[in-house]
Design an enzyme around this catalytic site. Structure first.
Site, mmCIF file in Angstrom:
data_model
loop_
_atom_site.group_PDB
_atom_site.id
_atom_site.type_symbol
_atom_site.label_atom_id
_atom_site.label_comp_id
_atom_site.label_asym_id
_atom_site.label_seq_id
_atom_site.Cartn_x
_atom_site.Cartn_y
_atom_site.Cartn_z
ATOM 1 N N ASP A 139 0.825 -1.212 0.000
ATOM 2 C CA ASP A 139 0.000 0.000 0.000
ATOM 3 C C ASP A 139 0.856 1.257 0.000
ATOM 4 O OD1 ASP A 139 -2.295 -1.404 -0.066
ATOM 5 O OD2 ASP A 139 -2.670 -1.325 2.099
ATOM 6 N N CYS B 275 -36.495 -13.486 18.021
ATOM 7 C CA CYS B 275 -36.557 -14.818 17.425
ATOM 8 C C CYS B 275 -35.248 -15.537 17.734
ATOM 9 C CB CYS B 275 -36.749 -14.681 15.914
ATOM 10 S SG CYS B 275 -36.509 -16.214 15.002
ATOM 11 N N LYS C 184 -8.200 -27.805 -17.458
ATOM 12 C CA LYS C 184 -9.157 -27.044 -18.282
ATOM 13 C C LYS C 184 -9.973 -26.169 -17.334
ATOM 14 C CE LYS C 184 -12.403 -27.583 -22.074
ATOM 15 N NZ LYS C 184 -13.545 -26.857 -21.528
ATOM 16 N N ARG D 66 -13.986 -14.205 -27.045
ATOM 17 C CA ARG D 66 -13.913 -15.133 -28.163
ATOM 18 C C ARG D 66 -15.010 -14.830 -29.181
ATOM 19 N NH1 ARG D 66 -16.464 -19.999 -29.299
ATOM 20 N NH2 ARG D 66 -15.212 -21.396 -30.584
ATOM 21 N N CYS E 105 -42.973 -17.335 11.278
ATOM 22 C CA CYS E 105 -41.589 -17.783 11.342
ATOM 23 C C CYS E 105 -41.553 -19.207 11.914
ATOM 24 C CB CYS E 105 -40.788 -16.836 12.228
ATOM 25 S SG CYS E 105 -39.165 -17.476 12.644
ATOM 26 N N LEU F 85 -12.515 -27.129 -28.611
ATOM 27 C CA LEU F 85 -11.776 -28.391 -28.525
ATOM 28 C C LEU F 85 -12.713 -29.590 -28.667
ATOM 29 C CD1 LEU F 85 -9.491 -27.635 -25.443
ATOM 30 C CD2 LEU F 85 -8.727 -27.949 -27.799
HETATM 31 S S1 IVH Z 1 -6.525 -24.575 -25.425
HETATM 32 C C1 IVH Z 1 -7.854 -24.346 -29.988
HETATM 33 N N1 IVH Z 1 -6.137 -24.758 -22.867
HETATM 34 O O1 IVH Z 1 -11.673 -24.569 -23.177
HETATM 35 C C2 IVH Z 1 -8.445 -24.192 -28.655
HETATM 36 N N2 IVH Z 1 -8.321 -24.175 -23.606
HETATM 37 O O2 IVH Z 1 -13.342 -26.016 -25.414
HETATM 38 C C3 IVH Z 1 -7.373 -23.857 -27.706
HETATM 39 N N3 IVH Z 1 -9.912 -23.759 -21.813
HETATM 40 O O3 IVH Z 1 -12.404 -22.083 -25.512
HETATM 41 C C4 IVH Z 1 -7.848 -23.971 -26.342
HETATM 42 N N4 IVH Z 1 -8.521 -24.129 -20.156
HETATM 43 O O4 IVH Z 1 -11.926 -21.354 -23.147
HETATM 44 C C5 IVH Z 1 -7.037 -24.504 -23.829
HETATM 45 N N5 IVH Z 1 -5.604 -24.931 -20.627
HETATM 46 C C6 IVH Z 1 -6.501 -24.677 -21.585
HETATM 47 C C7 IVH Z 1 -7.835 -24.317 -21.291
HETATM 48 C C8 IVH Z 1 -8.721 -24.086 -22.353
HETATM 49 C C9 IVH Z 1 -9.761 -23.786 -20.476
HETATM 50 C C10 IVH Z 1 -11.189 -23.448 -22.509
HETATM 51 C C11 IVH Z 1 -11.057 -22.386 -23.547
HETATM 52 C C12 IVH Z 1 -11.574 -22.962 -24.823
HETATM 53 C C13 IVH Z 1 -12.333 -24.150 -24.347
HETATM 54 C C14 IVH Z 1 -12.235 -25.224 -25.402
#
Ligand code: IVH
Length: 677
Positions: A41, A437, A120, A141, A412, A87
């Protein structure tokens, strides 16, 4: 100021900014801070001070520029030069093997393939552009080819450095990642929404996407979003040899990477990573819904290419969903600290994402209506961010009998007191009996004694319940009437424990006004609001003659809170409580903070209108408040000074009508220094 002086200030600024960036990185990315919050801070304050003096030296990558002033008008479309794909998914190890078989074939059966595995993250994907190391664009996206420009909101994410570390940075680099909200922040944010009478977010992902669409970056900043970078998009002037190579470089540039990314030498290792995280996922502070498996070598990735929707070189191994179907056996009503009646569904126990679930929250009676749920219905439940799962939807009705309809209780369920139905601006039903209460009193006592409130050590949940049940405590004041003999009669209470408790009760009398106001548990009044109130009205007596308009003039206080405060202090029981506590010697005044500056504006009220040139509105207000003055938003006959900047608005007209002293920015700065205007 000559050039030498400018250069030396610039150098100082750069050094401070680097220190702050480094501290942000250690705190938000590595979760391993090197300096204390206080030191942090101080650094930030020092930076702000120099920047206020030399506004021309403020750069867009300064840590003070994370939250831009003003509102975003719209989110213009941004075309992605490299499409943002999704994916393919695998739901079993067998499906992973099939995927590997396919790519091995396409690659002419190489001896070995290395993979990078990553968690993921269940959030919202984003694209970030760094130009010459400076974060210049953040976008969503969208449909994969066109997203929306959300730069102002992205900049509020403190784990994202506004400037890449090091001197060797690409001319232009687009990285991609996942913005998300930690589970604890999801809960905090939902609690705030519930308190404000807004409907809660269903899960952290929805909370993230809702936050990224806000038009006010300062609100986004409060949501505490985070981000992990997981790949790159466009990178013309910089070549990476492998995905791991990209990750290593990204790490050196200070980009936030997930600490659990791992290079694997074959599919067996990939599978064991998946197994491991499937069982450990609950331990993470954020939600993950699977593992992303990526071919490491970029030349191989290139060879494999992509289909219309997704790359062939990566796949998402999905964890089993944390959803299950079960039957609602009954609905119980819980009574909260502020008297809110919360319906909770009692479920036929069912396994869901590794835990046996037997209850689900229904939040409020609007939610029951929205879901159209009756007792005996078969429902879909989901665990998301919360420990307590929620009901997503009704899968199959009944058999429904008339008594299966879930009704708003007329009384209540705990004390039999009357309840108030939903008013226009609130979706809740309250027990009106307050601390009469027992359910509310128990929770009120726990809150009153909690650490940020009166901090009475030793008076936690189980003792509070016992004291209320044995009628030793029938209102908050009774805590200060407890006698040693009474305590010694309770199970597990020996002499020492009783003395210690009485000692900490005694100590609590000195906590001061703001903690007391918070401890009272007034609806909508959290720690921060309590502090604001106590600073503004430094003695408890003032609270009994507040009016709503006066409260609403204070920046952080809206109409809902203003009403709650006025209603609270108009109760006779509250007056009695306060006069009793005063008679015990409790300090119900606020001590002035030691700021090191003279309180030369004590009691003076300021209103600002128009744009100031040498400082922001916030900084101006801070100057006033540091010096004991008050800044309010609307002009009234009680205003002492109206400070008019460039292009002043209607407040200026009103001030003239009321014949109030109107001063310009220079005069304002003179006053704050204690000179005559
Ligand atoms: S690679 C070509 N890595 O999952 C796609 N995606 O269904 C490249 N996501 O839209 C994605 N963690 O929002 C990648 N470690 C990770 C991820 C990840 C979450 C999400 C991302 C993407 C979706 C794909």
């Amino acid at each position: 100021m000559d050039n030498r002086e400018i250069d030396s200030v610039k150098k100082k600024l750069e050094k401070l900014k680097d220190q702050i960036r480094r501290a942000d990185y250690r705190y938000y990315v590595l979760s391993d801070p090197e300096i204390s919050d206080r030191e942090y801070d101080l650094l930030l304050r020092k930076l702000e001070k120099i920047e206020t003096r030399y506004p021309e030296l403020v750069t867009e990558t300064s840590p003070t520029q994370r939250v831009s002033g003003g509102l975003t008008k719209d989110f213009p479309p941004i075309k992605h030069n490299v499409a943002m794909l999704s994916l393919d998914k695998a739901f079993s190890f067998e499906e992973l093997r099939v995927w590997q078989g396919r790519i091995l074939k396409l690659l002419g059966r190489p001896e070995k393939i290395e993979y990078v595995v990553e968690l993921k993250i269940d959030g919202v994907s984003c694209s970030l552009v760094y130009e010459r190391g400076v974060l210049s664009l953040g976008s969503t996206r969208g449909d994969g080819s066109t997203g929306e420009d959300i730069t102002a909101n992205i900049k509020t994410i403190r784990s994202l450095s506004l400037k890449l570390f090091g001197s060797e940075v690409p001319e232009r680099l687009e990285v991609r990642g996942e913005v998300f909200m930690e589970k604890k922040d999801f809960q905090v944010n939902n609690k705030k929404r519930l308190e404000a009478g807004e409907s809660p977010f269903a899960n952290p992902r929805n909370a993230t996407s809702g936050s990224l669409k806000l038009l006010d970056p300062s609100m986004v900043s409060r949501r505490n979003l985070r981000c992990f970078i997981y790949s790159f998009g466009e990178s013309k002037d910089w070549k990476f040899s492998s995905h791991k190579d990209f990750l290593d470089k990204a790490e050196r540039w200070g980009l936030p990477l997930n600490p659990h990314n791992k290079l694997c030498s074959g599919l067996e290792e990939v599978a064991s990573y998946c197994r491991r995280w499937q069982s450990l996922r609950e331990k993470l502070s954020y939600e993950v819904d699977g593992v992303v498996v990526k071919v490491n070598d970029l030349a191989l990735q290139h060879k494999l290419g992509q289909t219309l929707k997704s790359p062939r070189w990566a796949i998402a191994y999905k964890f089993p969903a944390k959803r299950a179907t079960t039957v609602v056996k009954d609905v119980k009503i819980q009574v909260g600290r502020t008297g809110i009646l919360t319906p909770v569904a009692v479920l036929e126990p069912v396994e869901c994402g590794g835990a046996v679930i037997s209850r689900a929250t229904l939040h409020n009676f609007d939610e029951i209506e929205r879901l159209g749920v009756y007792s005996n219905d078969t429902v879909l439940i989901e665990r998301a961010g919360d420990v307590i799962p929620k009901i997503v939807k009704v899968m199959r009705a009944g058999p429904r009998k008339a008594e299966d309809k879930i009704k708003i209780p007329l009384k209540c369920p705990v004390c039999g007191g009357s309840v108030r139905g939903e008013s226009e601006d609130e979706v809740y039903v309250y027990c009106l009996n307050n601390t009469g209460c027992p359910a509310q009193l128990k929770r009120a006592v726990v809150h009153f004694c909690s650490r940020p409130a009166m901090d009475i050590e030793g008076l936690g949940k189980s003792l509070a319940e016992e004291l209320v049940e044995k009628k030793l405590v029938t209102n908050l004041g009774d805590i200060y009437r407890l006698k040693k003999e009474e305590l010694l009669n309770l199970p597990l209470f020996a002499d020492k424990k009783a003395s210690n408790l009485l000692k900490s009760i005694e100590l609590s009398k000195k906590r001061g006004l703001s903690r007391f106001v918070y401890a009272l548990g007034i609806k909508h009044v959290g720690e921060k609001a309590a502090r604001t109130l106590a600073e503004r009205f430094p003695a408890i007596e003032a609270f009994f003659s507040l009016d709503r308009d006066e409260l609403e003039e204070i920046d952080e206080i809206g109409p809902v809170m203003a009403r709650a405060v006025v209603d609270f202090f108009s109760q006779k029981t509250v007056k009695d409580l306060v006069s009793f506590l005063k008679s015990t010697g409790m300090v119900l005044e606020e001590e002035k903070k030691e700021t090191g500056v003279a309180a030369n504006l004590k009691g003076k009220t300021f209103v600002f209108t128009g744009e100031l040139l040498s400082l922001t509105r916030r900084q101006a207000k801070d100057l006033v408040e540091e010096r004991g003055g008050v800044s309010v938003n609307s002009v009234s006959k009680n205003t002492d000074f109206v400070v008019a900047g460039e292009k002043p608005g209607s407040k200026y007209q009103k001030a003239r009508k009321l014949n109030l002293p109107i001063i310009d920015e220079k005069a304002f700065l003179r006053i704050t220094r204690g000179d005559n205007p």
